[in-house]
Design a protein around this motif. Structure first.
Motif, PDB file in Angstrom:
ATOM      1  N   HIS A  39       0.840  -1.199   0.000  1.00 29.44           N
ATOM      2  CA  HIS A  39       0.000   0.000   0.000  1.00 29.44           C
ATOM      3  C   HIS A  39       0.873   1.247   0.000  1.00 29.44           C
ATOM      4  N   SER A  89       0.478   4.203   1.151  1.00 32.22           N
ATOM      5  CA  SER A  89       0.504   5.029   2.366  1.00 32.22           C
ATOM      6  C   SER A  89       0.467   4.212   3.652  1.00 32.22           C
ATOM      7  N   LYS A  90      -0.096   3.008   3.605  1.00 36.66           N
ATOM      8  CA  LYS A  90      -0.225   2.190   4.815  1.00 36.66           C
ATOM      9  C   LYS A  90       0.866   1.145   4.929  1.00 36.66           C
TER      10      LYS A  90
END
Length: 846
Positions: free
Chosen positions: A612, A614-615
């Motif tokens: 991901h 951003s995660k």
């Protein structure tokens, strides 16, 4: 709201093309046009002039509403383009510019009307469309009338009437071919002959001679003439003086020809009467100069009135009006009111109650007929449209009701829910979203016909459980939605839910078998002090229904804000997941599979990981369930399978013969039920070059047991091409082990929940693993233990006869670049000495 008389211009059906690049304005205009024109009109919206030109050439477009400001055409360019493509299609022009010169130019180019946005009422476009259609229809009728007039002129020119001119003595100076034919002499030879010489007079005085000598304008009536051949004709003679010294013009008409024409006319009138009778169409005519009113025979048949009791003046309309219900007489008063030159045609649809009590629907139309030199007349028709109205009502019912259960459909329920929410006052409105549990099993186990029968029976039972003021709708498939209005307390809707549950507890008999179904229900409530809309309330009830599914089915969950938050989070993940599949963010990581006897790595399992943006790195628990729910699991599984096959084929290319790694890839329920799974596997093998015998697809017990027959068929086709199958998490399901005898299964994977308790040599986990191993040996299946983390577990597995294993004792799943164990070494990879070498967090990660 003004009613637009669509029937005055067409049969109430057609295709209207709205050419408008502004979506907001197009939406408002389209919605209003559909409301005005009715359900039989199709309103299609296009954004460019080129697209409109392509559409209008199809030949079925009835009218065009054109915006003069388009991306590919400005000013009058679009109008010129469309007029050239289809000159006969009426065009109503819309523009945002108040420019009279532009409007006049548009009308000169052939536009039927010109409207400036924002300067007219909401019904202006609809009225302009209707009037444009009417003008086009009138023009077509005028052309048709002109053609008919030309045909009639030809008939008159070909008639048997003769025309001749006489001088003062009565000698013939000119005769037309028809006249010469009546006299039996060539026209040129008749010059100077006396017309009287051909006349046969049997009276003491000669009427023809008197007319020819004395009358300036007189008719001699029927006279006998003898042709030179000796044949006689009875001719009707009319004489007119050309001037004091110019002689006379005489018209001679063969009476027999006229009689034939009269007989032909009578026959045509009879045909017209028959046509009106067949079309249930009566006609009437009102001479405004004399006040005389004439009705056709079919008018009396439609109204049921006695011709002897209907006067032949305006009182005839009084008798007609008396048959109309009081609430519909006002429009008739306007129709039969003052008619002046130039008044546009009018149309009124209404009911009639005949003297015998029969009720009929009729369409009454009228228009003024202006003939120069003649009194103004109004002509009209009355058509019995009872059968057509019944068909339209049936179509309207079908448009708003489910064809199978006859319950309201989504459109009707949303309309009623909107009205209920706008009129809550001091009460509440509830929505109950219902989904039948295991309905797919009925379709697959019995038949789709049985499934339809079940849906009809469920609809009947649900209808019996609800209140008279409630609305029950079918949304499609096995989903039903209930709207409860005027609720004083929440308990009232819970009582309805309880009755629904009781109704569904009773078995249904389908194809001779008893079937019991349940429903997962979600309830959302809107109170008088809350502001919500129908779509939001439905979404909340749907969210609560899915919570009921997750919590075990056959129950009702009441929506709360936590559900909305979780649904929002789920939607966010689903949207990101679609983007991730497009951006190759989901990739396979690999965990080694080890031969417990030699310690060598013999294969690997591909596990999906989401990088991901951003995660960070996300494990399957964070996204697989969402992929299953949205159906994205099929694309995800295909991507992981293809990438993993390529990677393992690449590793095997550098390993010695006989030391090739095997690859295990998980398959979900949606993938297994997909008809494309076998084709997807074949394509992945072909693209990667991996040997089919080196691929093993892992399915769980629960997935297989959803449809054993269908699953067996798919797994059988995979075995035919050489692909093996492993049952993942074996022993955790609740199904019978008998399916192992019929399914093409090759490997049993012992679930980690059993392996983790193998630290005790005489524990119950040992007995379970021993039983699984014995079962596999008896069936000729391989056994693999997953989740091996300690040396004690490894030792017991070896003693129990398990040949392969995987787990953090040898390594966790890693990206391909870090899979050093995939490179072949002559010595087996060393195993960790103690389980304590692994951190607590590492044990939790799969």
């Amino acid at each position: 709201m003004t009613s637009v008389p669509v029937e005055a211009t067409s049969d109430g059906a057609g295709v209207l093309v709205l050419v408008e690049d502004d979506p907001d304005h197009a939406f408002l205009v389209s919605r209003r046009l559909r409301e005005q024109l009715g359900p039989r009109w199709a309103v299609e919206r296009l954004g460019t002039a080129v697209a409109a030109r392509s559409r209008i050439t199809a030949g079925d477009v009835t009218c065009v509403v054109l915006d003069l400001s388009l991306p590919d055409a400005s000013g009058l360019e679009g109008l010129t383009l469309l007029r050239a493509a289809a000159p006969a299609v009426p065009i109503v022009v819309l523009t945002g510019t108040d420019n009279d010169a532009l409007g006049r130019a548009a009308l000169r180019l052939g536009a039927q009307d010109y409207l400036v946005k924002g300067q007219h009422g909401p019904d202006a476009v609809g009225r302009s469309v209707v009037f444009a259609l009417e003008r086009t229809r009138r023009q077509a009728l005028e052309q048709e009338q002109s053609l008919l007039t030309a045909h009639l002129r030809l008939v008159l020119e070909a008639s048997a009437e003769g025309i001749c001119m006489l001088d003062e003595r009565g000698a013939i100076t000119f005769v037309n071919p028809a006249g010469a034919n009546l006299l039996g002499v060539e026209a040129a030879a008749l010059a100077g002959e006396l017309l009287h010489d051909f006349h046969v007079c049997t009276k003491d005085f000669c009427p023809l001679e008197i007319v020819l000598r004395t009358a300036q304008r007189a008719d001699a009536g029927e006279q006998v003439f003898r042709a030179r051949s000796g044949s006689q004709h009875v001719l009707e003679v009319r004489a007119r003086e050309l001037g004091p010294t110019q002689g006379l013009v005489v018209n001679m008409t063969d009476v027999s020809a006229r009689r034939e024409a009269q007989e032909a006319l009578a026959e045509r009138e009879s045909q017209l009467v028959d046509a009106q009778r067949l079309a249930h169409l009566g006609s009437w005519e009102w001479n405004l100069g004399t006040g005389e009113v004439l009705w056709s025979k079919e008018m009396y048949a439609i109204t049921g009135l006695d011709p002897r009791e209907v006067s032949r003046d305006a009182d005839a309309f009084v008798a007609y009006r008396a048959l109309t219900p009081a609430g519909e007489q006002a429009e008739l008063d306007d129709l039969f009111g003052t008619w002046l030159p130039g008044r546009p045609p009018a149309s009124v649809g209404h009911r009639l109650v005949r003297p015998d009590g029969e009720r009929r629907w009729v369409q009454c139309r009228a228009s003024v007929s202006e003939v120069p030199g003649q009194p103004l007349r109004v002509v009209g028709t009355v058509q019995d449209v009872t059968e057509q109205k019944a068909a339209e009502d049936a179509l309207a019912h079908q448009a708003l009701h489910d064809a199978l259960t006859q319950l309201p459909n989504r459109a009707l329920l949303l309309d009623r829910l909107d009205r209920a929410l706008s009129d809550m006052r001091h009460t509440a409105v509830a929505v109950v979203y219902m989904d039948l549990d295991r309905f797919k099993w009925v379709n697959d186990s019995l038949s789709h016909a049985a499934g339809d029968e079940l849906l009809v029976a469920v609809a009947q039972r649900l209808s019996e459980a609800i209140r008279p003021t409630d609305t029950l709708a079918r949304f499609g498939g096995d989903e039903f939605v209930l709207v409860c209005e005027h609720l004083e307390t929440e308990q009232q809707v819970l009582d309805v839910v309880g009755r629904i549950s009781q109704q569904l507890e009773l078995p249904f008999v389908l194809e001779g078998r008893e079937v019991v179904v349940s429903a997962s229900m979600g309830l959302a409530l809107a109170r008088a002090d809350e502001h919500t809309d129908s779509e939001s309330l439905l979404r909340d009830a749907d969210t609560a229904m899915y919570r009921a599914k997750d919590n075990g089915r056959a129950r009702c969950e009441i929506f709360d804000e936590g559900m909305r938050l979780r649904a929002s989070e789920r939607l966010e993940v689903q949207n990101e997941l679609r983007r991730a599949l497009q951006g190759d963010e989901i990739v396979p990581w690999y965990q080694p599979v080890v031969d417990l006897r030699t310690g060598r790595v013999v294969g690997c399992e591909a596990l999906a990981r989401w990088a991901h943006p951003s995660k960070g790195l996300l494990l399957p628990d964070a996204f697989i369930a969402h992929a299953e729910e949205t159906g994205a699991i099929v694309a995800l599984g295909e991507a992981v399978l293809t990438a993993a096959c390529r990677q393992v084929a690449l590793w095997n290319a550098s390993r010695p013969v006989g030391e090739a790694l095997t690859l295990a890839v998980n398959v979900s329920a949606r993938q297994l039920s997909s008809a494309q799974l076998v084709d997807t596997v074949c394509q992945a093998l072909a693209v990667s070059g991996l040997d089919a015998r080196q691929l093993c697809l892992e399915v769980t017990e629960s997935v297989v047991m959803e449809d054993v027959e269908a699953s067996g068929a798919v797994l059988g086709r995979l075995r035919d091409i050489g692909v093996r199958t492993a049952v993942d998490d074996f022993g955790t399901g609740y199904s019978s082990l008998a399916y192992l005898l019929s399914l093409p299964v090759d490997v049993l994977k012992i679930d980690r929940s059993f392996v983790q308790y193998l630290d005790v040599a005489d524990g119950p986990a040992v007995a379970i693993v021993r039983a699984i191993t014995a079962l596999a040996d008896a069936l000729g299946l391989g056994v693999l233990a997953e989740g091996v983390e300690t040396s004690q577990q490894l030792g017991l597995l070896e003693v129990l006869g398990v040949r392969q294993g995987q787990g953090y004792l040898w390594g966790r799943a890693v990206p391909a670049a870090d899979a050093t164990w995939a490179t072949w070494e002559p010595r087996p990879m060393p195993a960790p000495r103690l389980a304590s070498d692994l951190s607590f967090e590492a044990r939790r990660v799969r």
